[in-house]
Scaffold this motif. Structure first.
Motif, PDB file in Angstrom:
ATOM      1  N   ALA A   1      56.219 -45.538 -38.277  1.00  0.00           N
ATOM      2  CA  ALA A   1      57.560 -46.062 -38.024  1.00  0.00           C
ATOM      3  C   ALA A   1      58.593 -44.948 -38.183  1.00  0.00           C
ATOM      4  O   ALA A   1      58.553 -44.191 -39.151  1.00  0.00           O
ATOM      5  N   GLY A   2      59.499 -44.862 -37.237  1.00  0.00           N
ATOM      6  CA  GLY A   2      60.582 -43.885 -37.314  1.00  0.00           C
ATOM      7  C   GLY A   2      60.241 -42.518 -36.775  1.00  0.00           C
ATOM      8  O   GLY A   2      61.114 -41.636 -36.742  1.00  0.00           O
ATOM      9  N   GLU A   3      58.999 -42.294 -36.340  1.00  0.00           N
ATOM     10  CA  GLU A   3      58.621 -40.959 -35.870  1.00  0.00           C
ATOM     11  C   GLU A   3      58.922 -40.741 -34.386  1.00  0.00           C
ATOM     12  O   GLU A   3      58.909 -39.596 -33.931  1.00  0.00           O
ATOM     13  N   GLN A   4      59.193 -41.814 -33.641  1.00  0.00           N
ATOM     14  CA  GLN A   4      59.678 -41.610 -32.275  1.00  0.00           C
ATOM     15  C   GLN A   4      61.193 -41.422 -32.350  1.00  0.00           C
ATOM     16  O   GLN A   4      61.947 -42.343 -32.637  1.00  0.00           O
ATOM     17  N   VAL A   5      61.641 -40.216 -32.089  1.00  0.00           N
ATOM     18  CA  VAL A   5      63.050 -39.871 -32.278  1.00  0.00           C
ATOM     19  C   VAL A   5      63.873 -40.113 -31.019  1.00  0.00           C
ATOM     20  O   VAL A   5      65.093 -40.261 -31.102  1.00  0.00           O
ATOM     21  N   PHE A   6      63.239 -40.120 -29.847  1.00  0.00           N
ATOM     22  CA  PHE A   6      63.915 -40.480 -28.595  1.00  0.00           C
ATOM     23  C   PHE A   6      62.991 -41.398 -27.809  1.00  0.00           C
ATOM     24  O   PHE A   6      61.798 -41.123 -27.667  1.00  0.00           O
ATOM     25  N   SER A   7      63.553 -42.477 -27.278  1.00  0.00           N
ATOM     26  CA  SER A   7      62.801 -43.422 -26.472  1.00  0.00           C
ATOM     27  C   SER A   7      63.550 -43.643 -25.161  1.00  0.00           C
ATOM     28  O   SER A   7      64.627 -44.258 -25.145  1.00  0.00           O
ATOM     29  N   SER A   8      63.017 -43.085 -24.070  1.00  0.00           N
ATOM     30  CA  SER A   8      63.667 -43.163 -22.759  1.00  0.00           C
ATOM     31  C   SER A   8      65.136 -42.752 -22.841  1.00  0.00           C
ATOM     32  O   SER A   8      66.020 -43.389 -22.247  1.00  0.00           O
ATOM     33  N   GLN A   9      65.385 -41.679 -23.578  1.00  0.00           N
ATOM     34  CA  GLN A   9      66.734 -41.139 -23.721  1.00  0.00           C
ATOM     35  C   GLN A   9      67.155 -40.448 -22.416  1.00  0.00           C
ATOM     36  O   GLN A   9      66.473 -39.553 -21.926  1.00  0.00           O
ATOM     37  N   ALA A  10      68.279 -40.886 -21.848  1.00  0.00           N
ATOM     38  CA  ALA A  10      68.750 -40.276 -20.604  1.00  0.00           C
ATOM     39  C   ALA A  10      69.252 -38.852 -20.871  1.00  0.00           C
ATOM     40  O   ALA A  10      70.006 -38.612 -21.825  1.00  0.00           O
TER      41      ALA A  10
END
Length: 245
Positions: free
Chosen positions: A73-82
């Motif tokens: 949890a919390g390790e994805q720092v950007f998710s489909s960031q434009a």
């Protein structure tokens, strides 16, 4: 990422990888140059620079707890960031309890987004980085293990003091500190980052010396560490007691 589309990338070029490699397969590819990192400081939100060749979506992960994967949890720092073509300044939140020291990050750019750390993509690129998590505070004091001949003159330097895993902008000063374990502070002095003798030692007279050292950084954070100095024959070596405040 499918390499037939050579237009979407991070940085100056593409490292051809049809799949996001498993965590343990990290390699510093020649074209892994699309991300510029500042100090990654516990509890802070620094801006990093992402250089993209075109408008796209960014997915990224950092192994904050150092357990060898990007699944927590919390390790994805950007998710489909434009992101847009050129340089993009993006804030990245570093957990206050992130493990200090070296870890790994993965960045994936694509037109569709929604990627995981592993698996294929129809376009874009994946880039891996070795990064370092540091502390905003003083950290823990280390004293290097060096030796000095028994009977050397007073004023001989025999150990270097340092505070590892802190932000590069932090500077530290060291001094002898009053408190638990300061019994033999008077037998030593500090000059800069060098611990020096302030007496001539004879192991037959006293074999163990207890001292306490403080490190103060430029933000007035202070940490103290107790050390036991052992005089053995013609050698002084250093053992650290776990006593941080």
């Amino acid at each position: 990422h499918v390499s037939s589309n050579l237009t979407l990338r991070l940085g100056s070029g593409i490292s051809h990888e049809n799949d996001g490699k498993p965590y343990g397969w990290y390699t510093a590819d020649r074209y892994d140059d699309g991300i510029s990192f500042p100090d990654l400081v516990q509890g802070e939100t620094p801006d990093l620079t992402v250089t993209a060749s075109a408008d796209a979506l960014l997915d990224a992960w950092i192994d904050f707890n150092g357990d060898g994967d990007w699944n927590d949890a919390g390790e994805q720092v950007f998710s489909s960031q434009a992101v847009t073509a050129g340089s993009n300044n993006l804030g990245i939140a570093i957990p206050a309890d992130a493990s200090l020291g070296e870890t790994f990050a993965r960045f994936r750019i694509s037109t569709v987004g929604g990627l995981g750390p592993n698996g294929g993509a129809l376009d874009g690129e994946v880039e891996d980085y070795k990064v370092r998590i540091v502390s905003a505070a003083a950290g823990s004091i280390l004293l290097s293990n060096t030796s000095v001949s028994e009977g050397r003159v007073s004023g001989s330097a025999f150990g270097t003091l340092s505070v590892p895993n802190v932000a590069s902008a932090r500077t530290h000063s060291f001094e002898m500190a009053a408190g638990t374990g300061d019994t033999d502070n008077g037998s030593f002095t500090i000059s800069g980052d060098q611990l020096q003798t302030a007496a001539v030692f004879d192991s037959a007279v006293q074999a163990n010396y207890s001292i306490r050292v403080a490190a103060r950084d430029d933000l007035a954070n202070v940490v103290e560490q107790q050390f036991t100095i052992h005089v053995i024959g013609s050698t002084i070596y250093v053992a650290t007691d776990a006593d941080n405040t």
